[in-house]
Design an enzyme around this catalytic site. Structure first.
Site, PDB file in Angstrom:
ATOM      1  N   GLU A   1       0.840  -1.191   0.000  1.00  0.00           N
ATOM      2  CA  GLU A   1       0.000   0.000   0.000  1.00  0.00           C
ATOM      3  C   GLU A   1       0.880   1.247   0.000  1.00  0.00           C
ATOM      4  O   GLU A   1       2.087   1.191   0.255  1.00  0.00           O
ATOM      5  CB  GLU A   1      -0.940   0.004   1.197  1.00  0.00           C
ATOM      6  CG  GLU A   1      -0.262   0.069   2.546  1.00  0.00           C
ATOM      7  CD  GLU A   1      -1.245  -0.003   3.704  1.00  0.00           C
ATOM      8  OE1 GLU A   1      -0.954   0.626   4.741  1.00  0.00           O
ATOM      9  OE2 GLU A   1      -2.278  -0.679   3.586  1.00  0.00           O
TER      10      GLU A   1
ATOM     11  N   ARG B   1      -7.093 -10.228  18.272  1.00  0.00           N
ATOM     12  CA  ARG B   1      -6.467 -10.857  19.434  1.00  0.00           C
ATOM     13  C   ARG B   1      -6.242  -9.801  20.487  1.00  0.00           C
ATOM     14  O   ARG B   1      -6.538  -8.615  20.283  1.00  0.00           O
ATOM     15  CB  ARG B   1      -5.119 -11.459  19.041  1.00  0.00           C
ATOM     16  CG  ARG B   1      -4.188 -10.415  18.382  1.00  0.00           C
ATOM     17  CD  ARG B   1      -2.796 -10.942  18.166  1.00  0.00           C
ATOM     18  NE  ARG B   1      -1.986 -10.105  17.311  1.00  0.00           N
ATOM     19  CZ  ARG B   1      -1.318  -9.032  17.707  1.00  0.00           C
ATOM     20  NH1 ARG B   1      -1.386  -8.631  18.967  1.00  0.00           N
ATOM     21  NH2 ARG B   1      -0.579  -8.343  16.864  1.00  0.00           N
TER      22      ARG B   1
END
Length: 1097
Positions: free
Chosen positions: A238, A330
């Site tokens: 990106e 997480r």
């Protein structure tokens, strides 16, 4: 030296709420009929501090715990913290063991594990692992496998974000599979671009590319790192946003569609795209931007029916525009700071949500989540910032952590003797500091880091201290380029140890014995010096007493005895205090100055009885505070001191002492008090002890002597003044030729002072004058004791708060009033000091503390004082302050140590003999009784290094220089003449051969190199002054050698690739030339500066 004259923050309690499961769930849809299934046993498929963090939460909730470990982790602490522990990945490389799903699932099924917590890293974001848990009938403590897959695939996560209306950075729509795709993207969007691992985070597989020429090499390295760290090398690419802030939002969802946020964290301070310091909440963040960030995070989570804990990460550019980066499905390393500011235990929440409870049932509703102050987390790592954060490995020779009010430590391998291996992440301990605002939290963190002592490996602590004192950081205006743009952060201060040694006392002792035989006594032992001798000087305190006694047989010795606390800081059984005094008397102690920090009579009487039973001279010391000459101060009036003296004389004290630790006795006050005592007790010797902080000590002692004092304390001129005692030479000179003459020669005092003036220079880096340049009469207002005044002053400067020391002193006076106007001597002085620092760091006034006493989280020392752990202060405890602080906490009634069972000295001696051999003495038994851990460490040190107390102080602190000659006297008549010659290279056992002359004969001895003990192989080092020798920039393993002998290379061309702690580094050629010789192969293990190859120009 003594002269004889004339002769809780407010907690929401969110997870403590227990509700009956059958209660109405009107907030849920009728179709949601999930069953609540309690968890009985949890496995953590991870290692280190995160495993321990989860184990602790499970234990708090009554859940049994299971650890797994690799072959390389057999000695790791997380094994020992679990109820059960099982080996996984036998025969596999260190990281691969924790990635071996079949072994983990097998252990879980064989041991009736209900749920698996993945921690962070390793398998935590692997959808196949989450699915394997579900398939095995074991719950995965995290999102569903499908959500883990979607969020773990960074490209799919971007697509979901776009569909949810969340702005994203321009990037590829799917993981790229070739270098050509990366080239095409860069052609479309230009440079800089960034590669990111598609199946993991934490900076692994992340590479910024700024030029076309760097593209291929960085693509290969990013792919290799991602594959090694996550088992999948897929990447996406990106556009790279320059100088953004990295802001992430903590989210929490349940199985019923409820999603909340717990505000944001600023993780902009990064190195190699890995976070170093995290802050919650983000400072200088526009409230509207905060609302957009949190709203987008919650919407994104709802888009995928997210459950359990997660983090949505954003970049915020300089214009305030935010871009979605990724979702970490997480628990994050930095979850701790969110817990500190919201009072929500995220691991508790994870477990309860996994069981089937809803967020509302847990009290977790969005309108109930509030930001409370600021929190900072520093990741203390075993990396050397002076060498580009090169990872360091080895054994922790010394480890002492910083603790105290507002500090939380999450660690696993942080203890003395722990071995730091190159196999895993370099994180040593997470330090979390909380405060009312960012400066307050920063001050706590700075203080805690300053207290750390780590030896054996390099750490990034000096670097972190520079970050915390940086104005840009304190102003909350950092971005991800902060470290790169502030090179002054790398101006690192060396760490220091603090010593004061018997060696220097012994050298001057004969002079004292011959020149000052008419001294009343010399105070040279007991009190704080007892444990300091073992802890810092590596000396036996009893040996000090014995040797000084032999050198000064004609001068009485005096020691401080802290009443029922003996020479410690805690309560001991009565028989331990009696036995200690008995052994001290047998070893040469004469006078026991017994005091209690609160003048609490029961504690004093017990200490007096113990000293008297041992046959010592009992000197009962009344700790002085206030001002007896001020009629407006009546709590500690003249009548108070006279009544206390009545009790002490009645109890049989031989000598009365006024112990003025803060130097508050003005000449008039001293004269008034001593006159009254002399009138009431004409036959009892009176001794006065003071400190010279205000500069009036000499005048005060002369006034006391005029009023009838028999003994006053002094320090030799070169060691006197400020927070020490008044000048010996001044007292001797002022009384010369008067009825108060001491009979001491001024010339002898000058000679004595000259010795200590020279010796004091050896300790200059640790001297109070490093920060203090003069005394200060404001001690009459703040009443800070001399020793504590020095410590507070030094601490304020070390924390960058030197300009706020005036505030600290003012807060000390206010804290004293809050606690009821205490006698201030160790440990009561520390209690007042702790409260004062708490007030300054949280910007609290006395009135605010009183008003909010029932909701503030006070320092533990303050709480224990109010419980009665050190006794009962004169006038009782302050009310209603005490009741508001303690609430329902228990109170100690009467003398704290009275209820302790007697100590079994025979059993203790047997235990010591089993551990250290039969040469244990009665003195050793008493050292272990007073300070068990300190004594254990001292014995281990002396077993390894022998009696280092015979070394000269400079040699002890700095070591000998090559070609230096020196002498070491082992005992009388046995002197070694030594000349240091050379040091050999490190051998395979981590040792160096030290060559020297001993009494004229050539000798050598193998000595373990504690700095480089991690090097267990011989490898030549690159010579820095030889241009073509290329050395390893960090310890690690050679992944790939990219050149061959005889090959021509250009400047900047990659030569080889190193890997350490899951981070890869390319070593590039610093010059053009021909490869003359290669010293490494693939899989070679190297240390810093090991020679890789030679290039000739």
């Amino acid at each position: 030296m003594l002269l004889q004259v004339g002769g809780k923050r407010s907690a929401l309690g969110l997870l403590a709420i227990r509700r009956v499961w059958s209660m109405s769930r009107s907030a849920h849809t009728a179709s949601q009929t999930l069953e609540y299934k309690p968890i009985k046993k949890v496995m953590v498929a991870n290692r280190g501090e995160i495993a321990i963090r989860v184990f602790r939460a499970c234990t708090e909730l009554g859940i049994r715990t299971v650890a797994v470990y690799s072959e390389q982790d057999t000695g790791q602490m997380h094994r020992q913290k679990a109820d059960e522990a099982y080996l996984i990945g036998k025969g596999l490389p260190p990281v691969a063991a924790y990635l071996h799903i079949p072994d983990i699932i097998k252990v879980a099924k064989e041991n009736d594990v209900d749920a698996i917590h993945p921690g962070y890293g390793f398998l935590s974001e692997r959808a196949d692992f989450a699915q394997a848990c579900v398939d095995a009938g074991v719950r995965f403590i995290g999102p569903t496998p499908d959500v883990v897959r979607k969020m773990g695939d960074k490209v799919e996560a971007r697509a979901i974000a776009t569909s949810a209306g969340v702005p994203v950075v321009p990037g590829t729509d799917a993981p790229i599979s070739s270098l050509q795709e990366a080239q095409e993207f860069s052609n479309s969007y230009g440079f800089p671009i960034i590669f990111k691992a598609a199946y993991g985070g934490g900076g692994r597989g992340m590479r910024v590319v700024r030029e076309y020429e760097e593209l291929e090499e960085n693509y290969q390295r990013a792919y290799s790192e991602a594959l090694a760290a996550f088992g999948n090398g897929a990447l996406f690419v990106e556009k790279f946003i320059e100088k953004p802030r990295h802001i992430e939002v903590q989210i929490l969802g349940d199985k019923y569609g409820n999603v909340i946020h717990l505000y944001e964290r600023d993780c902009s301070i990064q190195r190699r795209h890995q976070k170093v310091v995290e802050i919650a909440p983000a400072t200088q963040l526009d409230p509207h931007l905060r609302d957009r960030l949190t709203a987008d995070s919650v919407n994104l989570a709802r888009q995928v029916s997210y459950e359990n804990a997660g983090t949505v990460e954003f970049l915020v550019d300089k214009h305030g525009k935010h871009y979605f980066i990724e979702v970490n499905s997480r628990l994050q390393v930095e979850h701790t700071v969110t817990e500190e500011i919201t009072d929500v235990d995220l691991v508790h929440a994870q477990l309860r949500v996994c069981e089937g409870r809803s967020l509302p049932e847990l009290g977790l509703k969005q309108d109930k989540i509030r930001i409370n102050g600021y929190a900072i987390q520093c990741r203390v790592t075993t990396e050397d910032p002076a060498r580009g954060f090169q990872p360091d490995t080895g054994r922790l020779e010394v480890f002492r952590s910083g603790e105290g009010m507002g500090i939380r430590l999450d660690s696993a391998s942080a203890f003395q003797g722990a071995v730091i291996s190159p196999h895993y992440d370099s994180l040593l301990v997470k330090v979390i500091a909380s405060g009312k605002d960012l400066p307050a939290a920063s001050a706590k963190m700075s203080r805690a880091l300053a207290e750390f002592r780590v030896r054996g490996v390099k750490t990034n602590i000096p670097f972190l201290q520079n970050v915390l004192s940086n104005n840009q950081f304190l102003n909350g205006t950092v971005d991800t380029q902060f470290i790169d743009e502030n090179q002054d952060l790398f101006n690192l201060k060396p760490v220091q140890n603090r010593f004061l040694r018997t060696h220097d006392l012994k050298r001057i002792a004969p002079f004292v014995a011959h020149s000052f035989s008419n001294l009343f006594s010399v105070e040279n032992w007991g009190g704080a010096t007892f444990d300091v001798a073992m802890r810092f000087l590596c000396e036996c305190p009893w040996k000090r007493l014995q040797e000084l006694r032999a050198l000064m047989p004609n001068v009485p010795f005096q020691m401080l005895l802290r009443g029922a606390n003996a020479v410690g800081y805690t309560n001991y059984p009565d028989n331990a205090v009696f036995k200690f005094c008995e052994v001290a008397k047998e070893n040469g102690m004469d006078i026991f100055r017994v005091f209690d920090s609160l003048n609490y009579l029961p504690n004093m009487l017990m200490g007096m009885e113990a000293a008297g039973a041992a046959g010592g001279v009992v000197e009962a010391a009344i700790s002085y505070t206030g001002d007896v000459s001020d009629p407006t101060r009546q709590k500690y009036s003249l009548d108070y001191y006279l009544k206390l003296a009545d009790e002490l004389v009645k109890a049989g004290t031989h000598i009365l002492c006024i112990k003025d630790m803060a130097g508050l006795l003005k000449p008039d006050s001293g004269h008034l008090l001593v006159s009254a005592l002399r009138d009431r007790f004409p036959d009892v010797p009176i001794h006065v002890h003071t400190h010279d902080t205000a500069g009036a000590g000499v005048a005060a002692m002369l006034a006391c002597a005029e009023a009838g004092a028999d003994i006053v304390d002094v320090a030799v001129d070169s060691m006197a003044g400020m927070t020490s005692q008044p000048s010996m030479g001044a007292i001797v000179a002022c009384t010369k030729g008067t009825k108060l003459s001491t009979g001491i020669s001024l010339e002898k005092v000058f000679d004595y002072s000259e010795y200590w003036e020279v010796t004091r220079g050896l300790y200059a880096p640790f001297d109070c004058t490093a920060t203090m340049k003069s005394g200060n009469a404001d001690v009459y207002e703040n009443e800070i004791p001399g020793g504590q005044y020095t410590n507070l002053h030094f601490q304020a400067h070390s924390m960058g708060l030197g300009n706020k020391f005036k505030e600290v002193k003012k807060a000390y006076a206010e804290a004293n009033k809050l606690l009821g106007d205490l006698i201030k001597v160790t440990p009561s002085s520390k209690i007042v000091g702790d409260l004062a620092q708490f007030m300054v760091q949280n910007s609290l006034t006395q009135a605010e503390v009183e008003e909010r006493a029932d909701e503030l989280s006070f320092p533990l020392s303050v709480v224990e004082f109010l419980q009665g752990h050190i006794g009962i202060p004169h006038g009782g405890f302050p009310e209603p302050f005490r009741s508001k602080v303690l609430k329902s906490l228990p109170r100690v009634e009467g003398r704290p140590g009275a209820s302790l069972p007697p100590m079994d000295f025979q059993a203790l001696e047997k235990q010591l003999r089993d551990s250290h051999g039969d040469e244990i003495t009665p003195e050793d038994v008493m050292s272990a009784a007073m300070y068990p851990k300190v004594f254990q460490e001292f014995k281990e040190f002396t077993r390894t290094f022998g009696p280092v107390d015979c070394l000269d102080t400079r040699l002890f602190l700095d070591g000998p220089k090559i070609a230096e000659e020196f002498e070491v006297e082992l005992e009388r008549g046995k002197t070694l003449h030594i000349k240091a010659l050379a040091l050999g290279d490190l051998n395979k056992a981590g040792q160096r051969e030290v060559f020297f002359e001993l009494n004229g004969q050539l000798r050598s001895v193998l000595v373990k190199d504690t700095v480089a003990m991690k090097e267990m192989h011989f490898h030549p080092k690159a010579l820095k002054d030889v241009r073509g020798q290329i050395g390893a920039p960090m310890p690690g393993k050679v992944v790939e050698v990219k050149v061959k002998q005889g090959q021509k290379v250009e400047k900047g061309q990659p030569l080889c690739v190193l890997s350490a702690m899951k981070m890869e580094m390319v070593v590039n050629s610093p010059l053009s030339g021909t490869v003359a010789k290669i010293y490494v192969t693939a899989d070679s293990t190297l240390e810093g500066d090991d020679l890789i190859l030679e290039i000739t120009e």
